[in-house]
Design a protein around this motif. Sequence first.
Motif, mmCIF file in Angstrom:
data_model
loop_
_atom_site.group_PDB
_atom_site.id
_atom_site.type_symbol
_atom_site.label_atom_id
_atom_site.label_comp_id
_atom_site.label_asym_id
_atom_site.label_seq_id
_atom_site.Cartn_x
_atom_site.Cartn_y
_atom_site.Cartn_z
ATOM 1 N N ALA A 1 -0.663 -7.583 9.751
ATOM 2 C CA ALA A 1 -0.804 -7.253 8.328
ATOM 3 C C ALA A 1 -2.262 -7.021 7.945
ATOM 4 C CB ALA A 1 -0.220 -8.379 7.482
ATOM 5 N N ASP B 1 5.412 5.095 5.698
ATOM 6 C CA ASP B 1 5.094 4.599 7.035
ATOM 7 C C ASP B 1 4.683 3.135 7.015
ATOM 8 O OD1 ASP B 1 2.643 4.729 5.816
ATOM 9 O OD2 ASP B 1 1.619 5.713 7.479
ATOM 10 N N SER B 2 4.977 2.428 5.909
ATOM 11 C CA SER B 2 4.575 1.026 5.826
ATOM 12 C C SER B 2 5.357 0.297 4.735
ATOM 13 C CB SER B 2 3.071 0.921 5.530
ATOM 14 O OG SER B 2 2.757 1.631 4.348
ATOM 15 N N TYR C 1 5.148 -3.360 2.091
ATOM 16 C CA TYR C 1 4.172 -4.175 1.379
ATOM 17 C C TYR C 1 4.814 -5.498 0.972
ATOM 18 C CZ TYR C 1 1.809 0.352 0.775
ATOM 19 O OH TYR C 1 1.216 1.575 0.981
ATOM 20 N N GLU D 1 10.328 -1.088 2.335
ATOM 21 C CA GLU D 1 10.998 -1.272 3.629
ATOM 22 C C GLU D 1 12.035 -0.195 3.911
ATOM 23 O OE1 GLU D 1 13.609 -2.568 0.639
ATOM 24 O OE2 GLU D 1 11.524 -3.147 0.942
ATOM 25 N N LEU E 1 10.914 2.618 6.074
ATOM 26 C CA LEU E 1 10.664 2.194 7.440
ATOM 27 C C LEU E 1 11.953 2.134 8.243
ATOM 28 C CD1 LEU E 1 8.101 -0.705 6.907
ATOM 29 C CD2 LEU E 1 7.688 1.720 7.228
ATOM 30 N N HIS F 1 -0.013 -5.481 4.019
ATOM 31 C CA HIS F 1 0.419 -4.115 4.317
ATOM 32 C C HIS F 1 0.751 -4.025 5.805
ATOM 33 C CE1 HIS F 1 -0.812 0.300 4.978
ATOM 34 N NE2 HIS F 1 0.327 0.326 4.319
ATOM 35 N N ILE F 2 2.012 -3.706 6.140
ATOM 36 C CA ILE F 2 2.449 -3.661 7.537
ATOM 37 C C ILE F 2 3.004 -2.263 7.839
ATOM 38 C CG2 ILE F 2 3.926 -4.711 9.290
ATOM 39 C CD1 ILE F 2 4.059 -7.209 7.567
ATOM 40 N N ARG F 3 2.511 -1.638 8.888
ATOM 41 C CA ARG F 3 2.918 -0.271 9.227
ATOM 42 C C ARG F 3 4.215 -0.250 10.040
ATOM 43 N NH1 ARG F 3 -0.611 3.317 7.623
ATOM 44 N NH2 ARG F 3 -2.760 2.676 7.203
ATOM 45 N N ARG F 4 4.871 0.921 10.028
ATOM 46 C CA ARG F 4 6.184 1.068 10.662
ATOM 47 C C ARG F 4 6.161 0.657 12.143
ATOM 48 N NH1 ARG F 4 7.450 6.449 10.022
ATOM 49 N NH2 ARG F 4 8.979 6.125 8.381
ATOM 50 N N ASP G 1 4.344 -1.305 13.778
ATOM 51 C CA ASP G 1 4.197 -2.738 13.985
ATOM 52 C C ASP G 1 5.430 -3.488 13.469
ATOM 53 O OD1 ASP G 1 1.611 -2.408 15.029
ATOM 54 O OD2 ASP G 1 0.779 -2.306 13.001
ATOM 55 N N LEU G 2 5.987 -3.017 12.350
ATOM 56 C CA LEU G 2 7.154 -3.685 11.779
ATOM 57 C C LEU G 2 8.356 -3.577 12.716
ATOM 58 C CD1 LEU G 2 8.421 -5.136 9.333
ATOM 59 C CD2 LEU G 2 9.159 -2.886 8.538
#
Length: 229
Positions: free
Chosen positions: A28, A47-48, A50, A82, A85, A105-108, A110-111
């Motif tokens: 994150a 692409d992310s 929150y 989400e 994603l 903030h987490i990108r696709r 990584d998620l």
Amino acid sequence: MEMIEMLRKVPLFAELDEDELRAVTSLANSLDIPKKNIVFQEFDLGDSMYVILKGEVKISTYSAEGREVVLALLERGSFFGELSLLDEEPRSATVTTMEDSKFAHIRRRDLTSLLLEQPAITLKILKELASRLRRTSRVLERISSMDVPHRLYAYLVDHCKRFSQPDEDDCYSTILPTHQLLADQLSTSRETISRAISQLKKDGLLVQGEGRGKMRVDVDALEDRLDDF
């Protein structure tokens, strides 16, 4: 360390152990966005996701006539973004900060790995999605079948139970959205909402609480009115 402590308080991650929480934190990025700024717009490529660490956001879309329709107000501990994603489709709504806000903030990419490695998080996201769908269905039902006062009663009951706890006398203390935001969510005018709230105050079901913007809400009485509808 600050990010770990903030994420620890978010319901989505509350049941993770220390190592799992550190794994999430490593993915994150901290993101600060001032009040009344757009986080992303409807139809943007997504692409992310929150997670709200501080502040409040408005989720909204626009009707064919160009009228803003507020779908939800989300506070600290909630997450958004989400859907894009999971299905890789464009954003389904516009998100705007209502206060100075901080996000994880987490990108696709990584998620996706995170969801595969941490099924507990996957289940929580699915549970929240199901809850939002149910709330949306209830809102549509109310708008199509209830008059404005009863829409407001239902909204206040739901808002209080989601964002606050009952006092010793079973009333809820909460900060309500502005009359305009209530009107946008309940598909009516600000003037109509103002009249309905004034009547609730006269009836003693809404009472000014301690602190700026605080209201005490008699949820039991509102539920009685809904039962009688």
